[in-house]
Enzyme design. Structure first.
Site, short mmCIF file in Angstrom:
data_model
loop_
_atom_site.label_atom_id
_atom_site.label_comp_id
_atom_site.label_asym_id
_atom_site.label_seq_id
_atom_site.Cartn_x
_atom_site.Cartn_y
_atom_site.Cartn_z
N SER A 1 0.74 -1.38 -0.03
CA SER A 1 0.05 0.24 -0.04
C SER A 1 0.75 1.42 -0.12
CB SER A 1 -1.07 -0.03 1.17
OG SER A 1 -0.26 -0.10 2.44
N HIS B 1 -5.63 -3.81 -1.66
CA HIS B 1 -5.27 -2.87 -2.98
C HIS B 1 -4.80 -3.36 -4.17
CE1 HIS B 1 -4.60 0.91 -0.24
NE2 HIS B 1 -4.16 -0.17 0.52
N LYS C 1 -12.15 0.00 -0.32
CA LYS C 1 -11.32 0.81 -1.37
C LYS C 1 -11.85 0.92 -2.86
CE LYS C 1 -7.27 0.34 1.65
NZ LYS C 1 -7.70 -0.17 2.69
#
Length: 396
Positions: A186, A214, A244
């Site tokens: 990340s 991610h 996310k």
């Protein structure tokens, strides 16, 4: 009565953090977290969000959430194992399993919860965990809670991983050995070497665990890092987040049906924390459906990412080893990093400074997160500000 010792501890340590440029200021948003944000009455281009695909403000998700509130209420009302499991949770898990290409899925309240739920449910004091040195804090905490022996291997160093796996196996000291890695890291934006990791795992009979927080929505045409490498049948645990690219809140673990059954009876956040709200479950399901039927948002994300990263590199900024939309501008010194971020804000660009302990000391960076919702004009404005401030502060 407030403890004098506590007051002294807090005052001294907060002052120390501020002096060293390590104190994080929180900036409340006055509205939605979209490609632009409003802070203290000022509109700024937002380069700090994990909202990769712009789905957090998507009308289709908002509609699904509102309908779920009307039909199922504001909250789930209980933990999943009592009567907090709604049909909406089951629909989400079914859709996620289809999306990730696994037999089953269990969902949690957050990605952080997923890691501290799943790892200790399977690993214990008689086991060992091989963990990448740059793994996320939630992985580290999950490993610690398991009480297994934690053996860190150098970041993405496959020779080090193989050697430490061999030593752990040959010692005969452990019942089970797991290798755990982020799919996408990340802070640097680089991708785990999953084919090599899986090869080593097969060689030494290691359990494989990939945190794809991610990677989901970003790699593998949206299906994630494991799908990117075509390894759905080779990875035991695929962990992901719904906060996310999915744009909502929650987490999950995807894998074999037996694994998911075990996590439902042994993972503590599932057993002892109320389930996510109906609105969250319904909106997340809608987001996954969107990703399964169209690649438009994913393609726009990558186009914007490539444009911003190329522009920053041409200006002379160090973007590190990023292979994904995560685009760090590595400054180094913590105070200089904070000053750079502050000047960006003054120029109308909201990009947060990331410093120790989130990244190693001396590796401060401004972390940019272009999304599918940004226009090229917004990115051009950001690049203009970067060039101005970079020269002003003698960074480039």
């Amino acid at each position: 009565m407030t403890s004098n010792r506590l007051q002294s501890f807090l005052q001294d340590n907060i002052a120390d953090l501020k002096e060293r440029g390590l104190y994080n200021e929180i900036d409340p948003l006055e509205g939605a977290n979209g490609p632009t944000v409003e802070i203290d009455g000022k509109q700024m281009i937002n380069l700090s969000s994990n909202n990769y695909l712009g789905l957090a403000t998507d009308d289709r998700l908002k509609k699904a959430a509102k309908e779920a509130v009307d039909s199922h209420g504001a909250g789930a009302g209980a933990v999943r194992t009592i009567n907090g499991t709604l049909d909406l949770h089951l629909e989400l898990e079914k859709k996620l399993a289809e999306f990730k290409g696994t037999e089953a899925v269990i969902s949690y309240q957050s990605g952080f919860n997923a890691n501290i739920a799943a790892i200790p449910a399977v690993m214990d004091k008689h086991d060992a965990i091989l963990s990448d040195a740059l793994n996320h804090a939630s992985i580290i905490d999950g490993c610690r809670q398991s009480k297994a022996k934690i053996i860190a291997f150098n970041h993405s160093d496959m020779d080090d991983l193989r050697e430490k796996a061999r030593e752990a196996v040959e010692s005969g000291a452990y019942n089970k050995i797991m290798v755990v890695t982020d799919g996408v890291f990340s802070m640097d934006g680089d991708i785990a070497k999953l084919p090599e990791i899986v090869g080593i795992a097969e060689e030494f009979d290691l359990i494989t665990y990939v945190d794809d927080a991610h990677g989901s929505g970003v790699l593998g045409k949206g299906a994630g890092t494991v799908k990117h490498f075509g390894l759905q049948d080779k990875v035991d645990f695929q962990m992901g987040t719904l906060s996310k690219a999915i744009g909502v809140i929650g987490g999950y673990v995807a894998g074999k049906s037996e694994l998911i059954d075990w996590l439902k009876v042994r993972s503590r956040p599932f057993l002892f924390s109320t389930a996510v709200s109906p609105a969250d479950a319904a909106a997340s399901t809608k987001a996954v459906e969107i990703l399964m039927t169209s690649s438009d948002l994913n393609e726009k994300l990558w186009a914007n990412s490539d444009y911003l990263k190329s522009g920053l590199k041409q200006l002379g900024f160090d973007t590190g080893s990023s292979e994904t939309p995560i685009t760090p501008c590595i400054i180094g010194d913590e105070k200089a990093t904070q000053a750079f971020s502050k000047r960006l804000n003054e120029e109308g660009i909201y990009a947060k400074a990331i410093v120790f302990p989130t990244v190693p000391q001396g590796k401060g960076r401004v972390r940019n997160m272009p999304t599918a919702a940004h226009t090229q004009a917004m990115l051009d404005e950001a690049l203009t500000a970067y060039e101005k401030i970079g020269k002003e502060l003698e960074i480039i």
